[in-house]
Every structure is written in structure tokens, then in C-alpha cells.
Design an enzyme around this catalytic site. Structure first.
Site, PDB file in Angstrom:
ATOM      1  N   CYS A   3      33.154  46.126 -51.005  1.00  0.00           N
ATOM      2  CA  CYS A   3      33.536  47.407 -50.402  1.00  0.00           C
ATOM      3  C   CYS A   3      34.885  47.243 -49.709  1.00  0.00           C
ATOM      4  O   CYS A   3      35.025  46.413 -48.803  1.00  0.00           O
ATOM      5  CB  CYS A   3      32.480  47.857 -49.387  1.00  0.00           C
ATOM      6  SG  CYS A   3      33.017  49.248 -48.367  1.00  0.00           S
ATOM      7  N   ASP A  29      45.509  56.257 -43.286  1.00  0.00           N
ATOM      8  CA  ASP A  29      45.287  56.348 -44.725  1.00  0.00           C
ATOM      9  C   ASP A  29      46.540  55.867 -45.460  1.00  0.00           C
ATOM     10  O   ASP A  29      47.659  56.187 -45.082  1.00  0.00           O
ATOM     11  CB  ASP A  29      44.956  57.800 -45.121  1.00  0.00           C
ATOM     12  CG  ASP A  29      44.344  57.892 -46.499  1.00  0.00           C
ATOM     13  OD1 ASP A  29      43.160  58.258 -46.598  1.00  0.00           O
ATOM     14  OD2 ASP A  29      45.051  57.600 -47.500  1.00  0.00           O
ATOM     15  N   HIS A  45      27.970  49.289 -42.814  1.00  0.00           N
ATOM     16  CA  HIS A  45      28.171  49.949 -44.104  1.00  0.00           C
ATOM     17  C   HIS A  45      27.057  50.944 -44.400  1.00  0.00           C
ATOM     18  O   HIS A  45      25.895  50.580 -44.512  1.00  0.00           O
ATOM     19  CB  HIS A  45      28.242  48.933 -45.245  1.00  0.00           C
ATOM     20  CG  HIS A  45      28.462  49.599 -46.584  1.00  0.00           C
ATOM     21  ND1 HIS A  45      29.716  49.764 -47.134  1.00  0.00           N
ATOM     22  CD2 HIS A  45      27.598  50.180 -47.450  1.00  0.00           C
ATOM     23  CE1 HIS A  45      29.602  50.414 -48.280  1.00  0.00           C
ATOM     24  NE2 HIS A  45      28.325  50.674 -48.502  1.00  0.00           N
ATOM     25  N   HIS A  96      32.068  54.162 -48.717  1.00  0.00           N
ATOM     26  CA  HIS A  96      31.760  53.744 -47.340  1.00  0.00           C
ATOM     27  C   HIS A  96      32.094  54.951 -46.476  1.00  0.00           C
ATOM     28  O   HIS A  96      33.246  55.426 -46.513  1.00  0.00           O
ATOM     29  CB  HIS A  96      32.615  52.521 -46.972  1.00  0.00           C
ATOM     30  CG  HIS A  96      32.372  51.958 -45.592  1.00  0.00           C
ATOM     31  ND1 HIS A  96      32.098  50.608 -45.371  1.00  0.00           N
ATOM     32  CD2 HIS A  96      32.383  52.529 -44.362  1.00  0.00           C
ATOM     33  CE1 HIS A  96      31.954  50.398 -44.069  1.00  0.00           C
ATOM     34  NE2 HIS A  96      32.133  51.548 -43.433  1.00  0.00           N
ATOM     35  N   HIS A  98      33.411  57.693 -44.263  1.00  0.00           N
ATOM     36  CA  HIS A  98      34.668  57.788 -43.520  1.00  0.00           C
ATOM     37  C   HIS A  98      34.942  59.237 -43.169  1.00  0.00           C
ATOM     38  O   HIS A  98      34.636  60.144 -43.933  1.00  0.00           O
ATOM     39  CB  HIS A  98      35.844  57.186 -44.297  1.00  0.00           C
ATOM     40  CG  HIS A  98      35.963  57.670 -45.711  1.00  0.00           C
ATOM     41  ND1 HIS A  98      35.160  57.197 -46.730  1.00  0.00           N
ATOM     42  CD2 HIS A  98      36.781  58.587 -46.275  1.00  0.00           C
ATOM     43  CE1 HIS A  98      35.484  57.801 -47.858  1.00  0.00           C
ATOM     44  NE2 HIS A  98      36.459  58.658 -47.617  1.00  0.00           N
ATOM     45  N   HIS A 100      38.035  61.690 -42.461  1.00  0.00           N
ATOM     46  CA  HIS A 100      39.489  61.898 -42.482  1.00  0.00           C
ATOM     47  C   HIS A 100      39.848  62.737 -41.258  1.00  0.00           C
ATOM     48  O   HIS A 100      39.213  63.769 -40.996  1.00  0.00           O
ATOM     49  CB  HIS A 100      39.911  62.691 -43.721  1.00  0.00           C
ATOM     50  CG  HIS A 100      39.662  62.024 -45.033  1.00  0.00           C
ATOM     51  ND1 HIS A 100      40.654  61.375 -45.742  1.00  0.00           N
ATOM     52  CD2 HIS A 100      38.543  61.917 -45.792  1.00  0.00           C
ATOM     53  CE1 HIS A 100      40.154  60.912 -46.877  1.00  0.00           C
ATOM     54  NE2 HIS A 100      38.870  61.224 -46.938  1.00  0.00           N
TER      55      HIS A 100
HETATM   56  P1  AMP Z   1      37.839  59.749 -50.205  1.00  0.00           P
HETATM   57  O1  AMP Z   1      38.523  60.307 -51.418  1.00  0.00           O
HETATM   58  O2  AMP Z   1      37.330  60.783 -49.263  1.00  0.00           O
HETATM   59  O3  AMP Z   1      36.798  58.713 -50.580  1.00  0.00           O
HETATM   60  O4  AMP Z   1      38.980  59.018 -49.373  1.00  0.00           O
HETATM   61  C1  AMP Z   1      39.290  57.677 -49.496  1.00  0.00           C
HETATM   62  C2  AMP Z   1      40.612  57.497 -48.834  1.00  0.00           C
HETATM   63  O5  AMP Z   1      40.832  56.112 -48.657  1.00  0.00           O
HETATM   64  C3  AMP Z   1      41.796  58.037 -49.646  1.00  0.00           C
HETATM   65  O6  AMP Z   1      42.481  59.038 -48.884  1.00  0.00           O
HETATM   66  C4  AMP Z   1      42.671  56.791 -49.858  1.00  0.00           C
HETATM   67  O7  AMP Z   1      44.041  57.076 -49.785  1.00  0.00           O
HETATM   68  C5  AMP Z   1      42.206  55.881 -48.745  1.00  0.00           C
HETATM   69  N1  AMP Z   1      42.396  54.457 -48.983  1.00  0.00           N
HETATM   70  C6  AMP Z   1      42.007  53.751 -50.075  1.00  0.00           C
HETATM   71  N2  AMP Z   1      42.341  52.463 -49.939  1.00  0.00           N
HETATM   72  C7  AMP Z   1      42.940  52.343 -48.719  1.00  0.00           C
HETATM   73  C8  AMP Z   1      43.497  51.259 -47.994  1.00  0.00           C
HETATM   74  N3  AMP Z   1      43.514  49.995 -48.482  1.00  0.00           N
HETATM   75  N4  AMP Z   1      44.025  51.510 -46.773  1.00  0.00           N
HETATM   76  C9  AMP Z   1      44.019  52.766 -46.268  1.00  0.00           C
HETATM   77  N5  AMP Z   1      43.510  53.825 -46.899  1.00  0.00           N
HETATM   78  C10 AMP Z   1      42.962  53.625 -48.114  1.00  0.00           C
END
Ligand code: AMP
Length: 112
Positions: A3, A29, A45, A96, A98, A100
Site C-alpha cells: 500500500c 497531494d 490501514h 487506503h 484518505h 482530500h
Molecule cells: P483517489 O483518486 O481519491 O484515490 O486519490 C488518490 C490521490 O493520491 C490522488 O490525488 C494522487 O495524486 C495521490 N497520490 C498518489 N500517489 C501519491 C504520492 N506518492 N504522494 C502524494 N500523493 C499521491
């Protein structure tokens, strides 16, 4: 477990930290959709808000961390948007939980 957010929390993958406490970790992000775009994640997690609701205290801890992030980013007066994507139709790309946190300019009707 493979993950990416667990690896970020563990420090195995670099991230730009905004806030951290015992229960949560918040970081910028990597593909910002607004001038401020922070992800707030539980250190434990779980895949999504449905699982998160079953973990005692988790959603409260997340909301507390969102409030701290909003304060740190100076978004209290201007406003902000919180988004939790779950599953395929919402295009959840990281499995996982999250939150925004988006802000820093007038947001349109898409996510950012
Ligand atoms: P979701 O589409 O709601 O699952 O959002 C996942 C978010 O994680 C997206 O906005 C990606 O840009 C962000 N993301 C993925 N990998 C990373 C990373 N290594 N560091 C920071 N953000 C990330």
C-alpha cells in the site's frame, strides 16, 4: 501489504508532510487539483470510509486532523472542500482511506 500510503506513513516513500499525530498523517497531494491539496490519512490501514466507520475513533481522529490542516493552511475564512472517494465509480485510485482537503481559490463543481 503493498500500500503506497502505508509506505508513505512508514517513511519508505518520501512525502511533503503537513501534519502528523498519533493517529493520522497529512501530506501534499503529488498531483494537486487546487492551490492547496492535502491528503489526510489514518495511520491504521483501512480501505475506505465504510471500513473506517467500524474502527473506533478513526473518523473523529480524521476530522480532528482535517481541522488542524485547515488551520495550518489558513483556509478557515476562505473555505475548502473535503472529498473521500470510494470504489470504482468514484475512481478511488489508492485503496487506503484518505480525505482530500482542497482550497486556496474558488473551487469549481469538479473535485478541484
Ligand atoms: P483517489 O483518486 O481519491 O484515490 O486519490 C488518490 C490521490 O493520491 C490522488 O490525488 C494522487 O495524486 C495521490 N497520490 C498518489 N500517489 C501519491 C504520492 N506518492 N504522494 C502524494 N500523493 C499521491
Amino acid at each position: 501489504m503493498d500500500c503506497i500510503f502505508c509506505k508513505i506513513i512508514a517513511g519508505e516513500i518520501p512525502s511533503a508532510r503537513v501534519y502528523e499525530d498519533e493517529y493520522t498523517y497529512a501530506f501534499y497531494d503529488i498531483e494537486p487539483q487546487a492551490p492547496v491539496h492535502v491528503l489526510v490519512v489514518p495511520k491504521q490501514h483501512v480501505t475506505n470510509v465504510i471500513e473506517g466507520a467500524q474502527a473506533p475513533g478513526m473518523m473523529q481522529h480524521l476530522a480532528d486532523a482535517v481541522a488542524r490542516v485547515v488551520e495550518l493552511e489558513g483556509l478557515q475564512q476562505s473555505g475548502f472542500r473535503t472529498v473521500m472517494n470510494t470504489g470504482a465509480d468514484a475512481r478511488q485510485s489508492v485503496q487506503h482511506l484518505h480525505v482530500h482537503v482542497l482550497g486556496g481559490h474558488p473551487l469549481n463543481l469538479t473535485m478541484g
